[in-house]
Enzyme design. Structure first.
Site, PDB file in Angstrom:
ATOM      1  N   ASP A 201       0.827  -1.199   0.000  1.00  0.00           N
ATOM      2  CA  ASP A 201       0.000   0.000   0.000  1.00  0.00           C
ATOM      3  C   ASP A 201       0.864   1.253   0.000  1.00  0.00           C
ATOM      4  O   ASP A 201       1.836   1.361   0.764  1.00  0.00           O
ATOM      5  CB  ASP A 201      -0.893  -0.008   1.239  1.00  0.00           C
ATOM      6  CG  ASP A 201      -1.772   1.218   1.345  1.00  0.00           C
ATOM      7  OD1 ASP A 201      -2.727   1.324   0.572  1.00  0.00           O
ATOM      8  OD2 ASP A 201      -1.479   2.075   2.202  1.00  0.00           O
ATOM      9  N   GLU A 254      13.612 -15.156  -0.998  1.00  0.00           N
ATOM     10  CA  GLU A 254      13.916 -16.225  -0.054  1.00  0.00           C
ATOM     11  C   GLU A 254      12.818 -17.292  -0.045  1.00  0.00           C
ATOM     12  O   GLU A 254      13.012 -18.395   0.481  1.00  0.00           O
ATOM     13  CB  GLU A 254      14.062 -15.648   1.363  1.00  0.00           C
ATOM     14  CG  GLU A 254      15.223 -14.666   1.536  1.00  0.00           C
ATOM     15  CD  GLU A 254      15.176 -13.960   2.893  1.00  0.00           C
ATOM     16  OE1 GLU A 254      14.408 -14.413   3.773  1.00  0.00           O
ATOM     17  OE2 GLU A 254      15.882 -12.952   3.064  1.00  0.00           O
TER      18      GLU A 254
END
Length: 531
Positions: A201, A254
């Protein structure tokens, strides 16, 4: 398409949890409501869901003011409820995205409470603080997006703090490496819980000019708020933001198969997307703001926006969106208060045919119009402060209509936090399910078509000249070609297609003459394959 790149061409269904389904009887939707409706969502045929904020919050901005990034607000349930949503969604083949708000927190966050205590606290530099000018006025001329100055005086600290939005939403100081590290660990917390991606956001607001220079004025005759009257070059879209985006991407990498879509706004969102959204090393995709707040809907609006995207950001991947929780619903914004179901169906067909990934906002599959929320029922702080010049966001956030039940359409057993528009009852899921030609069933068929077509999901887009009110383009992937034609006007139009085609499906199938001449009703659409 590999599972790692599942987001390319995916359709993500946005859920505003306050307004989806109330299972606890408090008039507010919750995570159990989302869990209970996942079968409905799976039957739509979307690839994933994006859940707007459900984190602990005092709700000054209805969840976009987070006071604990790593817990669920009791209004929406518990972490166990969220885990149940993840488990069931994955079992149904649905990916799950969550909203992350990294540019600011709530003023009730423990970090801010410590930061405001005094200038020597451990988190003194975790937020943006500045001294008053000699006359006591704010440090500079920066304005918030909602209303008034982007600075509020704090007596305990004896300084001003910055907030791009409400005073209850102080801006984090993301120049501070400790803050960045904590934000990256927050992202890992949710990835470890199994989320497949994040919507970031207001991510272009995460850095401010450390020299605190005034924003220059700009001419905007239709300005409704002080923030509209300046060019926010020192508060939005700073180039150094790209480095933070790469740090977030490193965290995502990751966890194979996870991705981020950035809400990248500002005066020229595409220019920032070029910097912040690189599928190879930064955010994988960014909202395309070309359609959310612009109009009227014309072939030129669509074509120019897409061609601009391809020319300026050829290596990027856009996410197309017509409606969301911050914008007037597209059927009303573009089609007016009396927009027909045919118009809503044409918009959905267009959205689901465009180049890029897609966000489909809850209720868009029903063709919901913008709800009429009377002044006395408004809760959006922006709407209340700026009424009647901006009607705010409440009209796009009213409860999802599930049944024909009056007055709350099956959303709740008591009066909900926002009223249900009476027009929405006749557009409810119950009213449309299984009805041939309903917006719900047409949208389901369109989603099925898209999922079966590599061209519609990830193919190139090639525009074809087709007249003043008709938008025409081809989607191409390998040997597959799909012709997409949309009559944006309300009068019947005839189109001369390049070559011979036949209808891809019987959805809103108009007359085809001699294989190349197409007759489209007003607000009609057509998808075709080469004959």
């Amino acid at each position: 398409m590999s599972d790692t790149n599942w987001w390319r061409g995916a359709v993500i269904y946005q859920i505003y949890p306050r307004s989806y389904l109330d299972t606890t009887g408090n008039g507010v939707g919750d995570l159990r409501g989302i869990h209970d409706k996942l079968d409905y969502i799976a039957d739509l045929g979307v690839d994933g869901i994006w859940i707007s904020p459900f984190f602990t919050s005092p709700m000054a901005d209805f969840g976009y003011d987070v006071s604990d990034y790593r817990d669920v607000d009791p209004l929406f349930g518990t972490l166990a409820d969220f885990d149940a949503v993840i488990e069931k969604a994955h079992r149904l083949g649905i990916k799950v995205l969550i909203d992350q708000i990294y540019s600011h927190t709530s003023d009730q966050h423990a970090w801010f409470e410590e930061s405001r205590r005094d200038a020597n606290s451990d988190k003194a530099d975790w937020y943006v603080w500045a001294d008053a000018q000699p006359d006591g006025s704010p440090p500079n001329n920066w304005q918030s997006f909602f209303f008034g100055p982007a600075w509020t005086w704090d007596a305990r600290r004896g300084q001003y703090y910055m907030h791009n939005f409400l005073p209850q939403q102080p801006d984090l100081n993301l120049w501070n490496p400790e803050v960045r590290a904590e934000i990256c660990d927050t992202l890992r917390f949710w990835l470890d819980r199994g989320v497949d991606g994040v919507r970031l956001d207001a991510i272009s607001h995460c850095l401010h000019d450390p020299q605190m220079r005034d924003n220059p004025a700009r001419e905007k005759p239709d300005a409704k708020k002080p923030g509209d009257m300046q060019s926010m070059v020192h508060t939005v879209g700073l180039p150094d933001t790209a480095e933070f985006m790469r740090e977030l991407r490193a965290v995502l990498d990751e966890y194979p198969g996870r991705f981020a879509v950035g809400e990248i706004g500002g005066e020229d969102p595409l220019a920032q997307a070029v910097t912040y959204a690189d599928p190879e090393r930064s955010l994988q995709t960014a909202y395309n703001f070309s359609f959310l707040f612009k109009g009227p809907l014309t072939p030129a609006l669509i074509r120019e926006a897409i061609e601009d995207q391809l020319a300026r950001h050829p290596n990027g991947w856009p996410t197309q969106v017509f409606s969301n929780h911050d914008a007037v619903r597209a059927p009303t914004r573009w089609g007016g208060v009396d927009a027909s179901p045919a118009y809503a169906q044409m918009l959905n067909a267009l959205l689901l045919s465009l180049y890029g990934s897609v966000c489909l906002y809850q209720g868009e599959e029903l063709g919901l119009c913008q709800a009429d929320v009377p002044y006395e029922r408004l809760v959006d702080p922006e709407a209340i402060k700026n009424w009647p010049h901006t009607l705010g966001r409440d009209g796009a956030r009213t409860p999802m209509p599930w049944t024909r039940e009056v007055p709350w359409a099956g959303f709740a057993g008591l009066e909900p936090w926002l009223p249900v528009d009476a027009r929405h009852v006749d557009l409810s899921v119950e009213a449309q399910a299984g009805i041939d030609g309903s917006t719900l069933e047409v949208t389901r068929a369109l989603l099925k078509n898209r999922k079966a077509s590599a061209a519609l999901q990830t193919g190139e887009i090639r525009f074809v000249d087709a007249g003043e009110n008709v938008l025409c383009f081809e989607r191409v992937s390998g040997g597959e070609r799909v012709m997409c034609v949309f009559n944006l006007g309300d009068a019947e139009s005839e189109v001369e297609l390049p070559g011979r085609w036949y209808g891809m499906s019987d959805i809103a199938l108009p007359g085809v003459i001699d294989g190349s001449r197409l007759r489209l009703r007003g607000h009609g659409f057509w998808l075709g394959l080469p004959a």
